[in-house]
Design an enzyme around this catalytic site. Structure first.
Site, PDB file in Angstrom:
ATOM      1  CB  THR A  91      -0.907   0.025   1.241  1.00 30.51           C
ATOM      2  OG1 THR A  91      -1.669  -1.188   1.270  1.00 30.51           O
ATOM      3  CG2 THR A  91      -1.852   1.220   1.187  1.00 30.51           C
ATOM      4  CE  LYS A 128      -5.243  -0.958   1.559  1.00 35.49           C
ATOM      5  NZ  LYS A 128      -5.651  -2.206   2.171  1.00 35.49           N
ATOM      6  CE  LYS A 163       1.823   1.801   4.827  1.00 34.39           C
ATOM      7  NZ  LYS A 163       1.303   0.932   3.777  1.00 34.39           N
TER       8      LYS A 163
END
Ligand code: NAP
Length: 303
Positions: free
Chosen positions: A113, A188, A256
């Site tokens: 990711t 995502k 993050k």
């Protein structure tokens, strides 16, 4: 992960393909295992070599290499799953990086990711070298990786995606093309925006139920059959109620991801007031020592 778990997954017929897998963390280790169990010739690389050695012991048909460059020799497809943008650059670029060893026409598929920007940067670099790049972040967590049931959202060239899909089927429930390079990462981000606010809502609801002296397990069973139902409620509600968080998707990773989301929103002008607030709530959880706790630990601020 046990080989028995891997062996319990059945695989669609697909020609055995020489592949490499870079990054054998919580996600990468079982994903590479599914590729091996599906009959592909897998060479792995992991920064901490002991994990690569453990992997080849568990999957004796596979092999391991000391650098990304060595691991990708002869591979038609190279899969990766590391932490963040910088980690990804460090395994892809440079003298020992994957791009230095890949043969013309080979495809790099990144499951980290990461930002849409790093995906576009590596896509452009790959093209310069006669290689291909697909950004392919995943959803489904550790359980999805172990069971070979990940949801994968991909960006890049459709014809390249079409070559990867039958191989990636080994660890995917859905492997879906979302358009141009970067669109996998952007998809995502949409996923993480949804998750952040759902987990905060569920935290407030369960904390309220506990203060009201309700039988929260029973409450979740009842309302889980109605309009309030969610994946988070089904899979995390009961562990939230009893304060169990030593598993799952770490708060550090969520921060993050929300950092990537908020940076992207600055660029595209989207307003994300609730997401920005929940990001700060996760900072509180980190300050409580919850860096590696599951993201459902958001409720700990409310106890
Ligand atoms: N865990 C989940 O539930 C989940 C769900 C969806 C998406 N993701 C995403 O998937 C990615 C990986 O997550 P994970 O849970 O598998 O993480 P993890 O268990 O911490 O594993 C990270 C992997 O990346 C490697 N790595 C990190 N920095 C590196 C560097 N600079 N150079 C080379 N290798 C490096 C690590 O090597 P070492 O072994 O040497 O440390 C390890 O193999 C993250 O982007 C995460 O956000 C995770």
């Amino acid at each position: 992960m046990s080989t028995a778990t891997i062996a319990s997954r059945s695989y669609a017929a697909c020609a055995s393909t020489p592949v490499a897998f870079l990054g054998l963390g919580v996600m990468g280790y079982p994903m590479a295992g599914h590729l091996a169990a599906a009959g592909h010739q897998v060479t792995v690389y992991n920064r901490t070599a002991a994990k690569a050695e453990a992997w080849t012991e568990e999957f004796p048909g596979g092999s391991h290499a000391a650098t990304p460059r060595e691991a990708v020799k002869g591979a038609r497809m190279v899969f990766s799953c590391v932490g963040n943008d910088d980690d990804l650059r460090s395994i892809v670029l440079g003298d020992d990086g994957a791009f230095a060893g890949m043969e013309p026409g080979a495809i790099f598929v990144d499951h980290t990711t990461a930002s849409a920007q790093v995906a576009r940067e590596l896509y452009a670099e790959a093209r310069k070298r006669g290689l291909h790049f697909i950004d392919a972040p995943v959803s489904g967590g550790q359980a999805g990786a172990v069971n070979g049931q990940l949801t994968v959202m991909c960006g890049g060239d459709q014809d390249v995606f079409d070559q990867v899909a039958p191989v990636a089927d080994a660890f995917s429930r859905a492997f879906t093309y979302m358009g141009a390079c970067g669109n996998g990462q952007l998809t995502k981000m949409v996923n993480q925006i949804c998750v952040a606010s759902v987990v905060q809502g569920l935290s407030e609801a369960i904390a309220f139920g506990l203060r009201a002296d309700l039988d929260v397990e029973k409450v979740l069973d009842v309302i889980g059959k109605g309009a309030a139902q969610s994946w988070q409620m089904d899979n995390r509600g009961k562990t939230m109620a009893v304060g169990k968080f030593d598993f799952g998707f770490a708060v550090d990773w969520m921060r993050k991801d929300l950092g990537l989301v908020l940076a992207e929103a600055q660029r595209n002008g989207a307003r994300l007031p609730v997401t920005a607030l929940v990001d700060q709530f996760y900072a509180d959880v980190q300050a409580m020592g919850g860096n590696r706790w599951d993201t459902s630990s958001l409720i700990q601020r409310l106890r």
